[in-house]
Design a protein around this motif. Structure first.
Motif, PDB file in Angstrom:
ATOM      1  N   LYS A 195      28.101  -5.207 -19.849  1.00 14.09           N
ATOM      2  CA  LYS A 195      28.561  -3.501 -20.227  1.00 14.09           C
ATOM      3  C   LYS A 195      29.950  -3.938 -21.280  1.00 14.09           C
ATOM      4  CE  LYS A 195      31.361  -1.576 -16.641  1.00 14.09           C
ATOM      5  NZ  LYS A 195      30.083   0.037 -16.945  1.00 14.09           N
ATOM      6  N   VAL A 196      29.845  -2.956 -22.439  1.00 11.42           N
ATOM      7  CA  VAL A 196      31.036  -3.303 -22.857  1.00 11.42           C
ATOM      8  C   VAL A 196      32.212  -4.117 -22.797  1.00 11.42           C
ATOM      9  CG1 VAL A 196      29.194  -2.365 -24.371  1.00 11.42           C
ATOM     10  CG2 VAL A 196      31.395  -0.967 -23.843  1.00 11.42           C
ATOM     11  N   SER A 197      32.599  -3.043 -21.765  1.00 11.89           N
ATOM     12  CA  SER A 197      33.924  -3.331 -21.685  1.00 11.89           C
ATOM     13  C   SER A 197      34.095  -4.685 -21.374  1.00 11.89           C
ATOM     14  CB  SER A 197      34.350  -2.406 -20.212  1.00 11.89           C
ATOM     15  OG  SER A 197      33.597  -3.203 -19.160  1.00 11.89           O
ATOM     16  N   SER A 198      33.467  -5.446 -20.760  1.00 12.50           N
ATOM     17  CA  SER A 198      33.307  -6.946 -21.011  1.00 12.50           C
ATOM     18  C   SER A 198      33.642  -7.989 -22.195  1.00 12.50           C
ATOM     19  CB  SER A 198      32.309  -7.703 -20.434  1.00 12.50           C
ATOM     20  OG  SER A 198      31.112  -7.644 -21.163  1.00 12.50           O
ATOM     21  N   TYR A 199      33.877  -7.458 -23.239  1.00 13.64           N
ATOM     22  CA  TYR A 199      33.961  -7.875 -24.125  1.00 13.64           C
ATOM     23  C   TYR A 199      35.610  -7.843 -24.622  1.00 13.64           C
ATOM     24  CZ  TYR A 199      29.266  -6.614 -25.829  1.00 13.64           C
ATOM     25  OH  TYR A 199      27.585  -6.251 -25.870  1.00 13.64           O
ATOM     26  N   GLY A 200      35.453  -6.852 -24.645  1.00 10.25           N
ATOM     27  CA  GLY A 200      37.215  -7.017 -24.253  1.00 10.25           C
ATOM     28  C   GLY A 200      38.277  -7.939 -23.049  1.00 10.25           C
ATOM     29  N   LYS A 201      37.577  -7.857 -21.389  1.00  9.95           N
ATOM     30  CA  LYS A 201      38.080  -8.801 -20.598  1.00  9.95           C
ATOM     31  C   LYS A 201      37.806 -10.454 -21.648  1.00  9.95           C
ATOM     32  CE  LYS A 201      34.667 -10.297 -18.024  1.00  9.95           C
ATOM     33  NZ  LYS A 201      33.705 -10.081 -16.203  1.00  9.95           N
ATOM     34  N   TRP A 202      36.431 -10.768 -22.132  1.00 12.45           N
ATOM     35  CA  TRP A 202      36.519 -12.088 -23.334  1.00 12.45           C
ATOM     36  C   TRP A 202      37.289 -12.350 -23.948  1.00 12.45           C
ATOM     37  CZ3 TRP A 202      36.491 -16.031 -19.590  1.00 12.45           C
ATOM     38  CH2 TRP A 202      35.841 -14.970 -18.135  1.00 12.45           C
ATOM     39  N   GLN A 203      37.979 -11.420 -24.938  1.00 12.30           N
ATOM     40  CA  GLN A 203      38.147 -11.848 -26.430  1.00 12.30           C
ATOM     41  C   GLN A 203      39.055 -12.587 -26.359  1.00 12.30           C
ATOM     42  OE1 GLN A 203      38.668  -7.951 -28.295  1.00 12.30           O
ATOM     43  NE2 GLN A 203      36.995  -7.610 -29.052  1.00 12.30           N
ATOM     44  N   LYS A 204      40.023 -12.817 -25.753  1.00 11.12           N
ATOM     45  CA  LYS A 204      41.302 -13.353 -26.305  1.00 11.12           C
ATOM     46  C   LYS A 204      40.536 -15.310 -25.934  1.00 11.12           C
ATOM     47  CE  LYS A 204      45.415 -15.468 -24.877  1.00 11.12           C
ATOM     48  NZ  LYS A 204      46.906 -15.131 -23.602  1.00 11.12           N
ATOM     49  N   VAL A 205      39.535 -15.274 -24.693  1.00  6.57           N
ATOM     50  CA  VAL A 205      39.401 -16.848 -24.564  1.00  6.57           C
ATOM     51  C   VAL A 205      37.784 -16.981 -25.862  1.00  6.57           C
ATOM     52  CG1 VAL A 205      37.751 -17.705 -23.264  1.00  6.57           C
ATOM     53  CG2 VAL A 205      39.393 -16.429 -21.537  1.00  6.57           C
ATOM     54  N   ALA A 206      37.284 -16.187 -26.143  1.00  3.54           N
ATOM     55  CA  ALA A 206      36.097 -16.053 -27.421  1.00  3.54           C
ATOM     56  C   ALA A 206      37.342 -16.772 -28.773  1.00  3.54           C
ATOM     57  CB  ALA A 206      35.834 -15.101 -27.798  1.00  3.54           C
TER      58      ALA A 206
END
Length: 337
Positions: free
Chosen positions: A316-327
């Motif tokens: 799910k592309v919404s997961s990118y937002g969930k992890w972007q800060k950590v990334a």
């Protein structure tokens, strides 16, 4: 008589103000504006455009609060959409029509994908054979054999943050942190420039691989960025990674209705228009993105890159937002400037 006249004027004003939408967008294509004119001519609804970068536009919407006259927010990355959603910017939209035509992994209850874009690998066939990389994955770019090989943008680029977020979602934080340390050691140069600059580096044989979105490559091939870039792009070949695992990483350009939208019905009509076959065809033939709905052909230049590649249709592309800060934190920790 006077009050009747005032009431009449109010009715006229209300109808006029309701016969529009106010669109905040980070997209910068002239072809988009031409498409909005088609919507205006078809529906009689005027499209007022406010263009800018995502963070300033998001800040403006939040600061204006319930006095914000914006109706829609159009963003060029799933992580940006998620960020806006988390800040309470969007209105939850229930639309069976939109849910039916947009795959689940490319939408949420608050926003909808309008186009897809693939972030892939490019190589120079004079330097690298297709056979040599036929099973290549994103993960393999951290291997020792590819020391000083990879050209890529800086860590503050949102497309790169989404790529790393995709890695976290599928492989976990611990794996991604270790991968990043090795990956950064394989950079061919200091990260710099836009996606086209990475492709130019491979064309010049400065780098073995480049990572860039497909539409940048097609834009170069189109000649719209000049003869020099067109000739450079012709020296380079695209490669779609992770064909034996998750499939190629996909991102989206997407849109949502703002919470305090004064023209919600018109806003939904606009989204439905963008997701009509004719509008999708217009977008993909001008921006070189992939359509989000079935039954629409990509542009000829994108077709020539290869259409039978395996896309990641499970993440799910919404997961990118969930992890972007950590990334981003992990990218900087690894020395990715």
């Amino acid at each position: 008589m006077f009050f009747s006249f005032v009431f009449f004027l109010l009715l006229i004003f209300t109808n006029l103000s309701a016969n529009e939408i106010n669109l905040f967008t980070t997209r910068h294509y002239e072809s988009d504006i031409n498409l909005y004119k088609v919507f205006e001519n078809t529906t009689g609804i005027k499209v007022n455009i406010v263009s800018g970068k995502s963070k300033p536009l998001e800040k403006r919407i939040l600061e204006e609060g319930d006095s914000c006259k914006g109706d829609l927010f159009f963003l060029a990355d799933a992580g940006r959409l998620y960020s806006a959603q988390e800040k309470g910017i969007f209105e939850k939209i229930n639309s069976k029509k939109l849910e039916k035509i947009i795959p689940n992994q490319f939408r949420s209850s608050y926003w909808f994908g309008v186009t897809k874009r693939a972030r892939i690998i490019y190589y120079n066939p004079e330097e690298t054979s297709q056979e040599e990389i036929k099973d290549l994955n994103y993960e393999d770019l951290a291997n020792k054999e590819f020391k000083n090989s990879v050209a890529i943008r800086q860590s503050n680029n949102v497309y790169n943050q989404s790529l790393v977020a995709y890695m976290i979602e599928n492989k976990g934080i611990e794996y991604t942190e270790k991968w990043l340390k090795k990956f950064v050691n394989n950079f061919s140069r200091q990260p710099q420039g836009n996606d086209r600059a990475q492709i130019l580096s491979v064309a010049a044989k400065e780098s073995k691989f480049a990572i860039a979105n497909t539409y940048y490559y097609a834009l170069m091939l189109s000649g719209k960025k000049g003869k020099e870039q067109q000739l450079a792009a012709k020296k380079v070949k695209p490669f779609f990674p992770n064909q034996n695992s998750t499939g190629t990483h996909m991102n989206i350009s997407g849109i949502g209705v703002l919470k305090h939208s004064p023209n919600k019905n018109n806003a939904i009509k606009f989204i439905e228009f963008l997701l009509s076959p004719k509008a999708q065809e217009h977008i993909v033939n001008n921006s070189y993105e992939y359509p989000i709905i079935d039954g629409v052909k990509t542009s000829k230049l994108i077709q020539e890159m290869g259409l039978n590649f395996k896309q990641d249709n499970s993440t799910k592309v919404s997961s990118y937002g969930k992890w972007q800060k950590v990334a981003f934190e992990l990218m900087q920790k690894a020395g990715w400037n």
